[in-house]
Design a protein around this motif. Sequence first.
Motif, PDB file in Angstrom:
ATOM      1  N   ALA A  27       0.812  -1.220   0.000  1.00 49.65           N
ATOM      2  CA  ALA A  27       0.000   0.000   0.000  1.00 49.65           C
ATOM      3  C   ALA A  27       0.844   1.267   0.000  1.00 49.65           C
ATOM      4  O   ALA A  27       1.943   1.302   0.548  1.00 49.65           O
ATOM      5  N   GLU A  28       0.287   2.291  -0.624  1.00 53.02           N
ATOM      6  CA  GLU A  28       0.841   3.648  -0.530  1.00 53.02           C
ATOM      7  C   GLU A  28      -0.099   4.562   0.250  1.00 53.02           C
ATOM      8  O   GLU A  28       0.249   5.705   0.535  1.00 53.02           O
ATOM      9  N   THR A  29      -1.281   4.070   0.569  1.00 52.87           N
ATOM     10  CA  THR A  29      -2.245   4.850   1.339  1.00 52.87           C
ATOM     11  C   THR A  29      -2.149   4.480   2.812  1.00 52.87           C
ATOM     12  O   THR A  29      -1.675   3.394   3.170  1.00 52.87           O
ATOM     13  N   THR A  30      -2.616   5.377   3.666  1.00 50.72           N
ATOM     14  CA  THR A  30      -2.553   5.136   5.110  1.00 50.72           C
ATOM     15  C   THR A  30      -3.431   3.968   5.516  1.00 50.72           C
ATOM     16  O   THR A  30      -3.027   3.099   6.297  1.00 50.72           O
ATOM     17  N   THR A  31      -4.643   3.942   4.977  1.00 51.06           N
ATOM     18  CA  THR A  31      -5.569   2.837   5.236  1.00 51.06           C
ATOM     19  C   THR A  31      -5.919   2.206   3.899  1.00 51.06           C
ATOM     20  O   THR A  31      -6.775   2.710   3.169  1.00 51.06           O
ATOM     21  N   THR A  32      -5.249   1.127   3.563  1.00 48.02           N
ATOM     22  CA  THR A  32      -5.434   0.540   2.238  1.00 48.02           C
ATOM     23  C   THR A  32      -6.760  -0.193   2.115  1.00 48.02           C
ATOM     24  O   THR A  32      -7.201  -0.854   3.069  1.00 48.02           O
ATOM     25  N   PRO A  33      -7.417  -0.089   0.963  1.00 45.16           N
ATOM     26  CA  PRO A  33      -8.638  -0.874   0.743  1.00 45.16           C
ATOM     27  C   PRO A  33      -8.332  -2.358   0.544  1.00 45.16           C
ATOM     28  O   PRO A  33      -9.249  -3.186   0.586  1.00 45.16           O
ATOM     29  N   GLY A  34      -7.064  -2.695   0.300  1.00 46.23           N
ATOM     30  CA  GLY A  34      -6.687  -4.105   0.195  1.00 46.23           C
ATOM     31  C   GLY A  34      -6.877  -4.723  -1.173  1.00 46.23           C
ATOM     32  O   GLY A  34      -6.905  -5.947  -1.307  1.00 46.23           O
ATOM     33  N   LEU A  35      -6.980  -3.899  -2.204  1.00 44.18           N
ATOM     34  CA  LEU A  35      -7.146  -4.408  -3.567  1.00 44.18           C
ATOM     35  C   LEU A  35      -6.120  -3.736  -4.467  1.00 44.18           C
ATOM     36  O   LEU A  35      -6.006  -2.504  -4.480  1.00 44.18           O
ATOM     37  N   PHE A  36      -5.371  -4.543  -5.237  1.00 43.37           N
ATOM     38  CA  PHE A  36      -4.286  -4.048  -6.076  1.00 43.37           C
ATOM     39  C   PHE A  36      -4.315  -4.743  -7.437  1.00 43.37           C
ATOM     40  O   PHE A  36      -4.865  -5.834  -7.576  1.00 43.37           O
ATOM     41  N   ALA A  37      -3.700  -4.089  -8.417  1.00 41.18           N
ATOM     42  CA  ALA A  37      -3.496  -4.736  -9.709  1.00 41.18           C
ATOM     43  C   ALA A  37      -2.098  -4.419 -10.200  1.00 41.18           C
ATOM     44  O   ALA A  37      -1.611  -3.291 -10.041  1.00 41.18           O
ATOM     45  N   VAL A  38      -1.459  -5.423 -10.774  1.00 41.70           N
ATOM     46  CA  VAL A  38      -0.182  -5.237 -11.457  1.00 41.70           C
ATOM     47  C   VAL A  38      -0.505  -5.009 -12.918  1.00 41.70           C
ATOM     48  O   VAL A  38      -1.187  -5.832 -13.539  1.00 41.70           O
ATOM     49  N   CYS A  39      -0.059  -3.875 -13.467  1.00 43.19           N
ATOM     50  CA  CYS A  39      -0.476  -3.478 -14.809  1.00 43.19           C
ATOM     51  C   CYS A  39       0.701  -3.210 -15.733  1.00 43.19           C
ATOM     52  O   CYS A  39       1.784  -2.829 -15.286  1.00 43.19           O
ATOM     53  N   THR A  40       0.464  -3.374 -17.023  1.00 39.45           N
ATOM     54  CA  THR A  40       1.417  -2.963 -18.042  1.00 39.45           C
ATOM     55  C   THR A  40       1.446  -1.437 -18.099  1.00 39.45           C
ATOM     56  O   THR A  40       0.402  -0.790 -18.004  1.00 39.45           O
ATOM     57  N   THR A  41       2.635  -0.856 -18.228  1.00 37.20           N
ATOM     58  CA  THR A  41       2.743   0.597 -18.267  1.00 37.20           C
ATOM     59  C   THR A  41       1.938   1.183 -19.429  1.00 37.20           C
ATOM     60  O   THR A  41       1.720   0.522 -20.451  1.00 37.20           O
ATOM     61  N   ILE A  42       1.514   2.430 -19.264  1.00 39.35           N
ATOM     62  CA  ILE A  42       0.494   2.984 -20.151  1.00 39.35           C
ATOM     63  C   ILE A  42       0.952   4.155 -21.003  1.00 39.35           C
ATOM     64  O   ILE A  42       0.139   4.728 -21.731  1.00 39.35           O
TER      65      ILE A  42
END
Length: 278
Positions: free
Chosen positions: A86-101
């Motif tokens: 996480a980069e947020t103080t309170t993470t929502p707990g959902l992430f995605a690894v993505c191809t650069t845009i």
Amino acid sequence: MDAALTERSTRVVSLSKLHRSSVRRDRGEFLVEGENSVDAAVSSGLARAVLVREADRVAFAPVLAEATGRGVEVVAITARAADKLAETTTTPGLFAVCTTIEAPLEAVIAAPQDGGTRAVAVAVDVSEPGNAGTLVRTADAMGCAGVVLAGDSVDIHNGKCVRASAGSVFHLPIARARDVHAVLAALRATGHTVLATAGDGEVSLDELDAAGPTGVLAGPVAWLFGNEAHGLAPTTADAADHRVAIPLRGGAESLNIAAAAAMCLYVTARVHAAARTV
């Protein structure tokens, strides 16, 4: 779904390094956080994997189902692993690894989106990621053809930038170009009129709006928005076809980049819409 990955797993440790821009460039991938961003990444086809805190599988079931249906890997992670990513103080707990845009400049300025305006938003030396992300979101909402991050502007893959865009970084082409004057030359070569926002501009936004479908805003335009603290460099503003002032009728001395962009791009979208009906 296999057992949840911990904060010490090789994969989580490796993904946490994507917070660094140099690692993102080397790998050609970046990490996004939050439901809006992950949903947009999955829908755009740019998500390589989705990671969810094991306690939040039910809460994000629709996004996870969409990812699975598109063949995107879904991985459970522990609460501590989510905190590490996480980069947020309170993470929502959902992430995605993505191809650069990042898109080539030509892809941004060549043609408008279907039903969109013939406008391009150009951020020049914009260093605050929240402002850059908000600019992208505004450009998306107003149907712009794309966004250019010119000069010494923030990396579009910065986590705060992506979150501020509310998923819009996945909706329209975004280019990065260091040479501001090369960007201006490319825009003119594709028929764009270059407009620079300036407090002491020789023409006002009201005047451009009043000209309607017979005025400058009815054609392809590129709006230049400058650095948060200093605005556009004089050499950049002077290189524009027109320097445009936004009339301020209250006590405020200026507008931040997000507010200025919202006003300029809204007026442009309205004039373009009127021009299509003429």
